[in-house]
Design a protein around this motif. Structure first.
Motif, PDB file in Angstrom:
ATOM      1  N   ASN A  89       8.985  20.935  71.963  1.00  9.60           N
ATOM      2  CA  ASN A  89      10.184  20.331  72.538  1.00  9.60           C
ATOM      3  C   ASN A  89      10.054  20.201  74.061  1.00  9.60           C
ATOM      4  OD1 ASN A  89      13.031  19.490  72.520  1.00  9.60           O
ATOM      5  ND2 ASN A  89      13.414  21.483  73.455  1.00  9.60           N
ATOM      6  N   VAL A  90       9.598  21.263  74.707  1.00 10.01           N
ATOM      7  CA  VAL A  90       9.410  21.241  76.166  1.00 10.01           C
ATOM      8  C   VAL A  90       8.321  20.238  76.540  1.00 10.01           C
ATOM      9  CG1 VAL A  90       8.643  22.619  78.150  1.00 10.01           C
ATOM     10  CG2 VAL A  90      10.269  23.586  76.505  1.00 10.01           C
ATOM     11  N   ALA A  91       7.213  20.251  75.778  1.00  6.32           N
ATOM     12  CA  ALA A  91       6.097  19.356  76.077  1.00  6.32           C
ATOM     13  C   ALA A  91       6.465  17.893  75.885  1.00  6.32           C
ATOM     14  CB  ALA A  91       4.892  19.713  75.196  1.00  6.32           C
ATOM     15  N   MET A  92       7.201  17.582  74.808  1.00  7.62           N
ATOM     16  CA  MET A  92       7.557  16.178  74.548  1.00  7.62           C
ATOM     17  C   MET A  92       8.547  15.682  75.595  1.00  7.62           C
ATOM     18  SD  MET A  92      10.218  16.077  71.315  1.00  7.62           S
ATOM     19  CE  MET A  92      11.959  16.462  71.602  1.00  7.62           C
ATOM     20  N   GLY A  93       9.373  16.598  76.130  1.00  3.61           N
ATOM     21  CA  GLY A  93      10.291  16.214  77.201  1.00  3.61           C
ATOM     22  C   GLY A  93       9.543  15.841  78.460  1.00  3.61           C
ATOM     23  N   GLN A  94       8.489  16.599  78.773  1.00  4.14           N
ATOM     24  CA  GLN A  94       7.667  16.281  79.945  1.00  4.14           C
ATOM     25  C   GLN A  94       6.947  14.942  79.759  1.00  4.14           C
ATOM     26  OE1 GLN A  94       5.186  19.762  80.180  1.00  4.14           O
ATOM     27  NE2 GLN A  94       6.841  21.067  80.940  1.00  4.14           N
ATOM     28  N   ALA A  95       6.457  14.707  78.538  1.00  2.00           N
ATOM     29  CA  ALA A  95       5.781  13.444  78.240  1.00  2.00           C
ATOM     30  C   ALA A  95       6.752  12.268  78.351  1.00  2.00           C
ATOM     31  CB  ALA A  95       5.150  13.495  76.848  1.00  2.00           C
ATOM     32  N   ALA A  96       7.970  12.460  77.851  1.00  2.00           N
ATOM     33  CA  ALA A  96       8.981  11.399  77.913  1.00  2.00           C
ATOM     34  C   ALA A  96       9.360  11.082  79.352  1.00  2.00           C
ATOM     35  CB  ALA A  96      10.218  11.810  77.125  1.00  2.00           C
ATOM     36  N   ALA A  97       9.448  12.122  80.188  1.00  2.00           N
ATOM     37  CA  ALA A  97       9.794  11.902  81.602  1.00  2.00           C
ATOM     38  C   ALA A  97       8.726  11.064  82.292  1.00  2.00           C
ATOM     39  CB  ALA A  97       9.969  13.240  82.311  1.00  2.00           C
ATOM     40  N   GLU A 100      -6.068  16.523  65.744  1.00  2.00           N
ATOM     41  CA  GLU A 100      -6.023  15.092  66.039  1.00  2.00           C
ATOM     42  C   GLU A 100      -4.590  14.702  66.382  1.00  2.00           C
ATOM     43  OE1 GLU A 100      -8.608  12.975  65.906  1.00  2.00           O
ATOM     44  OE2 GLU A 100     -10.125  14.227  64.916  1.00  2.00           O
ATOM     45  N   ALA A 101      -4.463  13.878  67.385  1.00  2.00           N
ATOM     46  CA  ALA A 101      -3.157  13.298  67.721  1.00  2.00           C
ATOM     47  C   ALA A 101      -3.148  11.860  67.244  1.00  2.00           C
ATOM     48  CB  ALA A 101      -2.922  13.359  69.227  1.00  2.00           C
ATOM     49  N   LEU A 102      -2.076  11.469  66.566  1.00  2.00           N
ATOM     50  CA  LEU A 102      -1.908  10.088  66.107  1.00  2.00           C
ATOM     51  C   LEU A 102      -0.641   9.517  66.726  1.00  2.00           C
ATOM     52  CD1 LEU A 102      -2.602  10.297  62.251  1.00  2.00           C
ATOM     53  CD2 LEU A 102      -4.124   9.398  64.002  1.00  2.00           C
ATOM     54  N   LEU A 139       0.769   9.262  76.967  1.00  2.00           N
ATOM     55  CA  LEU A 139       1.748  10.035  76.199  1.00  2.00           C
ATOM     56  C   LEU A 139       1.113  11.250  75.530  1.00  2.00           C
ATOM     57  CD1 LEU A 139       4.785   9.840  75.522  1.00  2.00           C
ATOM     58  CD2 LEU A 139       4.144   8.768  73.385  1.00  2.00           C
ATOM     59  N   ILE A 140      -0.028  11.037  74.855  1.00  2.00           N
ATOM     60  CA  ILE A 140      -0.709  12.148  74.173  1.00  2.00           C
ATOM     61  C   ILE A 140      -1.180  13.169  75.203  1.00  2.00           C
ATOM     62  CG2 ILE A 140      -2.738  12.797  72.814  1.00  2.00           C
ATOM     63  CD1 ILE A 140      -2.446  10.056  71.366  1.00  2.00           C
ATOM     64  N   GLY A 141      -1.753  12.678  76.294  1.00  2.00           N
ATOM     65  CA  GLY A 141      -2.252  13.577  77.343  1.00  2.00           C
ATOM     66  C   GLY A 141      -1.149  14.430  77.931  1.00  2.00           C
ATOM     67  N   ALA A 142       0.000  13.819  78.205  1.00  2.00           N
ATOM     68  CA  ALA A 142       1.119  14.558  78.797  1.00  2.00           C
ATOM     69  C   ALA A 142       1.666  15.597  77.821  1.00  2.00           C
ATOM     70  CB  ALA A 142       2.225  13.593  79.217  1.00  2.00           C
ATOM     71  N   CYS A 143       1.750  15.242  76.557  1.00  2.00           N
ATOM     72  CA  CYS A 143       2.279  16.174  75.552  1.00  2.00           C
ATOM     73  C   CYS A 143       1.326  17.358  75.363  1.00  2.00           C
ATOM     74  CB  CYS A 143       2.496  15.444  74.230  1.00  2.00           C
ATOM     75  SG  CYS A 143       3.719  16.246  73.166  1.00  2.00           S
ATOM     76  N   LEU A 144       0.033  17.078  75.251  1.00  2.00           N
ATOM     77  CA  LEU A 144      -0.949  18.152  75.093  1.00  2.00           C
ATOM     78  C   LEU A 144      -0.992  19.045  76.330  1.00  2.00           C
ATOM     79  CD1 LEU A 144      -3.896  16.295  73.309  1.00  2.00           C
ATOM     80  CD2 LEU A 144      -2.378  18.024  72.315  1.00  2.00           C
ATOM     81  N   SER A 145      -0.849  18.447  77.510  1.00  2.00           N
ATOM     82  CA  SER A 145      -0.843  19.240  78.751  1.00  2.00           C
ATOM     83  C   SER A 145       0.348  20.188  78.774  1.00  2.00           C
ATOM     84  CB  SER A 145      -0.783  18.331  79.983  1.00  2.00           C
ATOM     85  OG  SER A 145      -1.973  17.595  80.104  1.00  2.00           O
ATOM     86  N   GLY A 146       1.500  19.694  78.303  1.00  2.00           N
ATOM     87  CA  GLY A 146       2.702  20.528  78.259  1.00  2.00           C
ATOM     88  C   GLY A 146       2.540  21.703  77.310  1.00  2.00           C
ATOM     89  N   ILE A 147       1.917  21.460  76.144  1.00  2.00           N
ATOM     90  CA  ILE A 147       1.666  22.540  75.186  1.00  2.00           C
ATOM     91  C   ILE A 147       0.660  23.527  75.768  1.00  2.00           C
ATOM     92  CG2 ILE A 147       0.648  23.078  72.928  1.00  2.00           C
ATOM     93  CD1 ILE A 147       1.811  20.385  71.929  1.00  2.00           C
ATOM     94  N   LEU A 203       4.717  10.178  67.236  1.00  2.00           N
ATOM     95  CA  LEU A 203       3.570  10.970  67.654  1.00  2.00           C
ATOM     96  C   LEU A 203       3.371  12.081  66.634  1.00  2.00           C
ATOM     97  CD1 LEU A 203       1.389  11.851  69.683  1.00  2.00           C
ATOM     98  CD2 LEU A 203       3.163  13.160  70.881  1.00  2.00           C
ATOM     99  N   LEU A 204       2.189  12.130  66.040  1.00  2.00           N
ATOM    100  CA  LEU A 204       1.826  13.196  65.106  1.00  2.00           C
ATOM    101  C   LEU A 204       0.732  14.044  65.737  1.00  2.00           C
ATOM    102  CD1 LEU A 204       1.528  11.438  61.608  1.00  2.00           C
ATOM    103  CD2 LEU A 204       3.216  13.132  62.266  1.00  2.00           C
ATOM    104  N   LEU A 205       0.949  15.344  65.796  1.00  2.00           N
ATOM    105  CA  LEU A 205      -0.090  16.279  66.218  1.00  2.00           C
ATOM    106  C   LEU A 205      -0.494  17.074  64.996  1.00  2.00           C
ATOM    107  CD1 LEU A 205       1.494  17.630  69.535  1.00  2.00           C
ATOM    108  CD2 LEU A 205      -0.226  15.837  69.302  1.00  2.00           C
ATOM    109  N   LEU A 206      -1.755  16.955  64.622  1.00  2.00           N
ATOM    110  CA  LEU A 206      -2.262  17.589  63.401  1.00  2.00           C
ATOM    111  C   LEU A 206      -3.239  18.687  63.790  1.00  2.00           C
ATOM    112  CD1 LEU A 206      -2.912  14.290  61.425  1.00  2.00           C
ATOM    113  CD2 LEU A 206      -0.870  15.737  61.325  1.00  2.00           C
TER     114      LEU A 206
END
Length: 333
Positions: free
Chosen positions: A152-160, A213-215, A250-258, A312-315
């Motif tokens: 949730n925190v990571a996807m918020g950073q990616a969305a911003a 894998e991120a899709l 988007l994927i990079g920002a989400c993974l960085s947040g995690i 966005l799917l993170l597997l």
């Protein structure tokens, strides 16, 4: 000495636990908790609370809905929003609806103390106040709840980041976190590949023994709208290259947040468009052994004012789950 009364409203047990632990230990306060906006409103209508700490992204009724209802009912409730949605527009909207302050997740104890002090909640001499931490009832946190809050925190950073790049407001969902058998995953992805003109960008990642894998899945009918939003007018580039560009962001920002929350560092592979370079069937064939049970995270973004939605799917591989559990252990305790 009279105690302050506080209501914490968040659908995540982990987020509520983090906020409880972030409260100043010398602040005499009684705390109640709500797991969605509707619960919070019912409590606020039944009793007085000096302060509401409010999340934005929740089921049943979100934080915007709570603030709107409080305003409509003429309740002068003091509210501090604590959210993973850190878009500039989100901050502007909650302040317009009457929130006194906005704090980003996860709650920082020092910043929370400074904010409470600035708003006059800590004007009791610390020497006279009694530590309250032992009296607070902390919720039990499961792996699924803990990891969902990290996402949730990571996807918020990616969305911003996406909101700044595109000049839009991104509507955030509650992320879904599930353990899927490989057959369930295969069916879900096969449906996505068959269904109604979808394009998927795939990008692998690995770090600290955690891999997957991120899709990023787009509806073909929305690709042109997305290209227009990104002002992708150069004739030398295709819409597919635009999607690869956006996916990396988007994927990079989400993974960085995690990664930042779990104290790991992910290396990312090159993004590929499935169907052009690899099919979903091929992806599952290659990863079938690692994906006996997959930790699947689904985030469905949409862009306000535009008919644009993407998933966005993170597997994460089955072998990654024990490592993730160890990383989350200190948050779950």
């Amino acid at each position: 000495m009279p105690k302050a009364s506080l209501l914490i409203c968040d659908d995540s047990n982990m987020a509520r636990k983090q906020l409880l632990r972030a409260l100043p230990a010398d602040w005499p306060v009684t705390v109640s908790q709500a797991s969605n906006g509707q619960e919070a409103l019912e409590l606020l209508r039944a009793a007085h609370f000096d302060l509401l700490l409010l999340d934005l992204t929740m089921p049943v009724l979100d934080g915007y809905g709570v603030l709107t209802a409080l305003k409509a009912e003429g309740r002068e409730q003091k509210v501090i929003v604590v959210s993973g949605d850190v878009q500039d527009e989100a901050v502007r909207r909650v302040q317009e609806l009457g929130a006194l302050a906005f704090l980003k997740k996860p709650g920082d104890p020092e910043l929370l103390r400074q904010t409470l002090d600035k708003l006059g909640f800590l004007n009791t001499p610390a020497a006279l106040a009694k530590p309250v931490a032992p009296a607070l009832s902390e919720p039990t946190v499961s792996f699924r709840d803990a990891f969902r809050e990290v996402v949730n925190v990571a996807m918020g950073q990616a969305a911003a980041l996406l909101a700044r790049v595109l000049g839009v407001f991104v509507q955030l969902p509650i992320p879904n976190v599930n353990i899927l058998e490989v057959s369930e995953l295969h069916m879900a992805l096969a449906d996505a590949q068959r269904g109604n003109g979808l394009t998927a960008v795939c990008q692998g990642y690995i770090g600290g023994g955690i891999c997957g894998e991120a899709l990023l899945i787009f509806h073909d009918s929305e690709v042109a709208d997305m290209a227009k939003l990104m002002d992708w007018q150069q004739q030398d580039f295709s819409a597919m290259e635009m999607l690869l560009d956006m996916s990396s962001v988007l994927i990079g920002a989400c993974l960085s947040g995690i990664a930042a929350q779990l104290d790991v560092s992910f290396s990312q592979g090159h993004p590929q468009i499935l169907g052009e370079h690899a099919s979903i069937d091929e992806l599952i064939r290659i990863n079938g052994q690692r994906w006996r049970k997959t930790l699947a995270v689904e985030v469905s973004y949409s862009i306000e004012g535009h008919n644009i939605h993407f998933d966005l799917l993170l597997l994460f591989t089955e072998d990654s789950v024990p490592l993730l559990t160890n990383k989350l252990a200190y948050l779950m305790e």
